[in-house]
Scaffold this motif. Structure first.
Motif, PDB file in Angstrom:
ATOM      1  N   HIS A   1      33.129  41.788  84.198  1.00 10.05           N
ATOM      2  CA  HIS A   1      32.891  40.729  85.185  1.00 10.05           C
ATOM      3  C   HIS A   1      33.588  39.457  84.950  1.00 10.05           C
ATOM      4  O   HIS A   1      34.078  38.637  85.656  1.00 10.05           O
ATOM      5  CB  HIS A   1      31.513  40.629  85.527  1.00 10.05           C
ATOM      6  CG  HIS A   1      30.806  41.619  86.540  1.00 10.05           C
ATOM      7  ND1 HIS A   1      30.707  43.079  86.160  1.00 10.05           N
ATOM      8  CD2 HIS A   1      30.519  41.507  87.865  1.00 10.05           C
ATOM      9  CE1 HIS A   1      30.333  43.465  87.309  1.00 10.05           C
ATOM     10  NE2 HIS A   1      30.064  42.694  88.294  1.00 10.05           N
ATOM     11  N   LYS A   2      33.340  38.971  83.377  1.00 11.25           N
ATOM     12  CA  LYS A   2      33.669  37.719  83.142  1.00 11.25           C
ATOM     13  C   LYS A   2      35.306  37.626  83.676  1.00 11.25           C
ATOM     14  O   LYS A   2      35.766  36.743  83.718  1.00 11.25           O
ATOM     15  CB  LYS A   2      33.727  37.501  81.819  1.00 11.25           C
ATOM     16  CG  LYS A   2      33.965  36.279  81.129  1.00 11.25           C
ATOM     17  CD  LYS A   2      33.914  35.897  79.649  1.00 11.25           C
ATOM     18  CE  LYS A   2      34.177  34.439  79.319  1.00 11.25           C
ATOM     19  NZ  LYS A   2      34.322  34.363  77.829  1.00 11.25           N
ATOM     20  N   ARG A   3      36.099  38.756  83.116  1.00 15.60           N
ATOM     21  CA  ARG A   3      37.463  38.891  83.510  1.00 15.60           C
ATOM     22  C   ARG A   3      37.850  38.720  84.745  1.00 15.60           C
ATOM     23  O   ARG A   3      38.828  38.053  85.407  1.00 15.60           O
ATOM     24  CB  ARG A   3      37.964  40.076  82.946  1.00 15.60           C
ATOM     25  CG  ARG A   3      38.275  40.046  81.269  1.00 15.60           C
ATOM     26  CD  ARG A   3      39.369  40.617  80.818  1.00 15.60           C
ATOM     27  NE  ARG A   3      39.552  40.583  79.457  1.00 15.60           N
ATOM     28  CZ  ARG A   3      39.874  41.663  78.620  1.00 15.60           C
ATOM     29  NH1 ARG A   3      40.555  42.619  79.372  1.00 15.60           N
ATOM     30  NH2 ARG A   3      39.793  41.650  77.471  1.00 15.60           N
TER      31      ARG A   3
ATOM     32  N   TYR B   1      35.947  37.195  87.143  1.00 18.72           N
ATOM     33  CA  TYR B   1      35.769  35.837  87.377  1.00 18.72           C
ATOM     34  C   TYR B   1      36.821  34.959  87.137  1.00 18.72           C
ATOM     35  O   TYR B   1      37.180  34.013  87.859  1.00 18.72           O
ATOM     36  CB  TYR B   1      34.426  35.396  86.835  1.00 18.72           C
ATOM     37  CG  TYR B   1      33.905  33.961  87.155  1.00 18.72           C
ATOM     38  CD1 TYR B   1      33.386  33.777  88.276  1.00 18.72           C
ATOM     39  CD2 TYR B   1      34.074  33.110  86.201  1.00 18.72           C
ATOM     40  CE1 TYR B   1      33.023  32.572  88.590  1.00 18.72           C
ATOM     41  CE2 TYR B   1      33.526  31.789  86.491  1.00 18.72           C
ATOM     42  CZ  TYR B   1      32.937  31.282  87.324  1.00 18.72           C
ATOM     43  OH  TYR B   1      32.718  30.262  87.874  1.00 18.72           O
ATOM     44  N   GLU B   2      37.330  34.911  85.813  1.00 14.76           N
ATOM     45  CA  GLU B   2      38.392  34.128  85.213  1.00 14.76           C
ATOM     46  C   GLU B   2      39.983  34.371  86.176  1.00 14.76           C
ATOM     47  O   GLU B   2      40.461  33.729  86.421  1.00 14.76           O
ATOM     48  CB  GLU B   2      38.858  34.517  83.971  1.00 14.76           C
ATOM     49  CG  GLU B   2      37.686  33.957  83.191  1.00 14.76           C
ATOM     50  CD  GLU B   2      37.660  34.633  81.566  1.00 14.76           C
ATOM     51  OE1 GLU B   2      38.533  35.596  81.241  1.00 14.76           O
ATOM     52  OE2 GLU B   2      37.000  34.152  80.681  1.00 14.76           O
ATOM     53  N   ALA B   3      39.958  35.711  86.375  1.00 14.37           N
ATOM     54  CA  ALA B   3      41.162  36.124  87.408  1.00 14.37           C
ATOM     55  C   ALA B   3      40.888  35.279  88.662  1.00 14.37           C
ATOM     56  O   ALA B   3      42.133  34.807  89.242  1.00 14.37           O
ATOM     57  CB  ALA B   3      41.224  37.623  87.716  1.00 14.37           C
TER      58      ALA B   3
ATOM     59  N   SER C   1      39.365  32.763  89.262  1.00 14.55           N
ATOM     60  CA  SER C   1      39.532  31.138  89.171  1.00 14.55           C
ATOM     61  C   SER C   1      40.984  30.957  89.122  1.00 14.55           C
ATOM     62  O   SER C   1      41.222  29.479  89.378  1.00 14.55           O
ATOM     63  CB  SER C   1      38.607  30.984  87.697  1.00 14.55           C
ATOM     64  OG  SER C   1      37.338  31.146  87.984  1.00 14.55           O
ATOM     65  N   GLU C   2      41.793  31.800  88.397  1.00 12.54           N
ATOM     66  CA  GLU C   2      43.472  31.613  87.956  1.00 12.54           C
ATOM     67  C   GLU C   2      43.995  31.932  89.548  1.00 12.54           C
ATOM     68  O   GLU C   2      45.294  31.932  89.628  1.00 12.54           O
ATOM     69  CB  GLU C   2      43.634  32.243  87.055  1.00 12.54           C
ATOM     70  CG  GLU C   2      43.039  31.710  85.859  1.00 12.54           C
ATOM     71  CD  GLU C   2      43.252  32.668  84.720  1.00 12.54           C
ATOM     72  OE1 GLU C   2      44.124  33.542  84.775  1.00 12.54           O
ATOM     73  OE2 GLU C   2      42.846  32.400  83.586  1.00 12.54           O
TER      74      GLU C   2
ATOM     75  N   LYS D   1      44.350  34.930  90.788  1.00 10.55           N
ATOM     76  CA  LYS D   1      44.970  36.366  90.486  1.00 10.55           C
ATOM     77  C   LYS D   1      43.994  37.183  91.297  1.00 10.55           C
ATOM     78  O   LYS D   1      42.964  36.967  91.673  1.00 10.55           O
ATOM     79  CB  LYS D   1      45.127  36.484  89.236  1.00 10.55           C
ATOM     80  CG  LYS D   1      45.959  35.694  88.394  1.00 10.55           C
ATOM     81  CD  LYS D   1      45.908  36.181  86.825  1.00 10.55           C
ATOM     82  CE  LYS D   1      46.701  35.251  85.920  1.00 10.55           C
ATOM     83  NZ  LYS D   1      46.605  35.520  84.587  1.00 10.55           N
TER      84      LYS D   1
ATOM     85  N   TYR E   1      28.082  36.118  88.448  1.00  7.29           N
ATOM     86  CA  TYR E   1      29.393  36.659  89.181  1.00  7.29           C
ATOM     87  C   TYR E   1      29.036  37.367  90.461  1.00  7.29           C
ATOM     88  O   TYR E   1      30.209  37.354  91.192  1.00  7.29           O
ATOM     89  CB  TYR E   1      30.175  37.560  88.336  1.00  7.29           C
ATOM     90  CG  TYR E   1      30.373  36.951  86.835  1.00  7.29           C
ATOM     91  CD1 TYR E   1      30.963  36.075  86.389  1.00  7.29           C
ATOM     92  CD2 TYR E   1      29.518  37.646  85.745  1.00  7.29           C
ATOM     93  CE1 TYR E   1      31.159  35.537  85.224  1.00  7.29           C
ATOM     94  CE2 TYR E   1      29.692  37.298  84.315  1.00  7.29           C
ATOM     95  CZ  TYR E   1      30.522  36.052  84.105  1.00  7.29           C
ATOM     96  OH  TYR E   1      30.366  35.605  82.712  1.00  7.29           O
TER      97      TYR E   1
ATOM     98  N   TYR F   1      41.186  46.896  82.235  1.00  5.00           N
ATOM     99  CA  TYR F   1      40.699  46.336  81.088  1.00  5.00           C
ATOM    100  C   TYR F   1      40.288  47.434  79.997  1.00  5.00           C
ATOM    101  O   TYR F   1      39.375  47.384  79.493  1.00  5.00           O
ATOM    102  CB  TYR F   1      39.445  45.507  81.250  1.00  5.00           C
ATOM    103  CG  TYR F   1      39.760  44.591  82.410  1.00  5.00           C
ATOM    104  CD1 TYR F   1      40.910  43.906  82.699  1.00  5.00           C
ATOM    105  CD2 TYR F   1      38.525  44.548  83.464  1.00  5.00           C
ATOM    106  CE1 TYR F   1      41.045  42.908  83.614  1.00  5.00           C
ATOM    107  CE2 TYR F   1      38.752  43.479  84.416  1.00  5.00           C
ATOM    108  CZ  TYR F   1      39.955  42.798  84.649  1.00  5.00           C
ATOM    109  OH  TYR F   1      39.944  41.776  85.713  1.00  5.00           O
TER     110      TYR F   1
END
Length: 190
Positions: free
Chosen positions: A37-39, A41-43, A45-46, A48, A87, A143
């Protein structure tokens, strides 16, 4: 009430589910826990794309144990859903159809479920070995470096869950307390 549904889930199907319903899911669901979930969320945010199109999909908060010989997956019990609460609203707003886990959800997640006509199911904690028997196929799709927390695509047959938060925002954890507990004058629970 007992119901059988297909995954992915359509909004019309989610709308027919009510808190306390026993539901058996057949179809495709995805696993994702904290690190995945963190990944995601980061994707987002970027700018992607996510590794899976989550439209109408179900995410099962689970990280399996290693598979026994001849089995597609090991023990597959749910993890505590509140760890994904940071998330979940964003994923629901992007079209996530349902979540499967155990435990309570935050007011923000409950509002996002209601707003998006989604649903939150609970799987029985401690029954991971039994739940794994409903999983006929498991494939890591994203992942892989996260090990047990990688995103998996599961094929399930009659996977048993209970509706805990329905598309109207009704919450079994709240209604069950009201229905099954009585309070005396001195506020003791009996």
């Amino acid at each position: 009430m007992e119901k059988h549904i297909k995954a992915p889930i359509e909004k019309q199907a989610a709308a027919k589910l009510k808190v306390g319903d026993y539901v058996y899911i057949t179809g495709t669901i995805y696993t994702a826990r904290d690190a995945a979930h963190k990944r995601m969320y980061e994707a987002l945010s970027e700018g992607k794309e996510l590794p899976v199109d989550i439209q109408k999909q179900m995410i099962y908060y689970m990280g399996p144990s290693p598979a026994r010989e001849g089995r597609p997956i090991g023990s597959a019990g749910p993890t505590t859903a509140s760890r994904m609460d940071k998330y979940a609203p964003q994923l629901l707003d992007l079209g996530l159809g349902a979540m499967i886990g155990k435990g309570k959800r935050s007011p923000e997640v409950i509002e996002a479920i209601r707003r998006n006509q989604s649903v939150y199911f609970a799987a029985v904690g401690g029954a991971g070995a039994l739940l794994s028997k409903c999983i006929t196929k498991s494939e890591v799709i994203a992942y892989d470096d996260l090990g047990t927390e990688a995103i998996r695509k599961l094929t399930v047959e009659n996977f048993p869950v209970i509706v805990v938060i329905d598309s109207d925002g009704n919450n079994l954890y709240e209604t069950a307390i009201k229905e099954y507990c009585t309070y005396s004058d001195d506020a003791e629970i009996r």
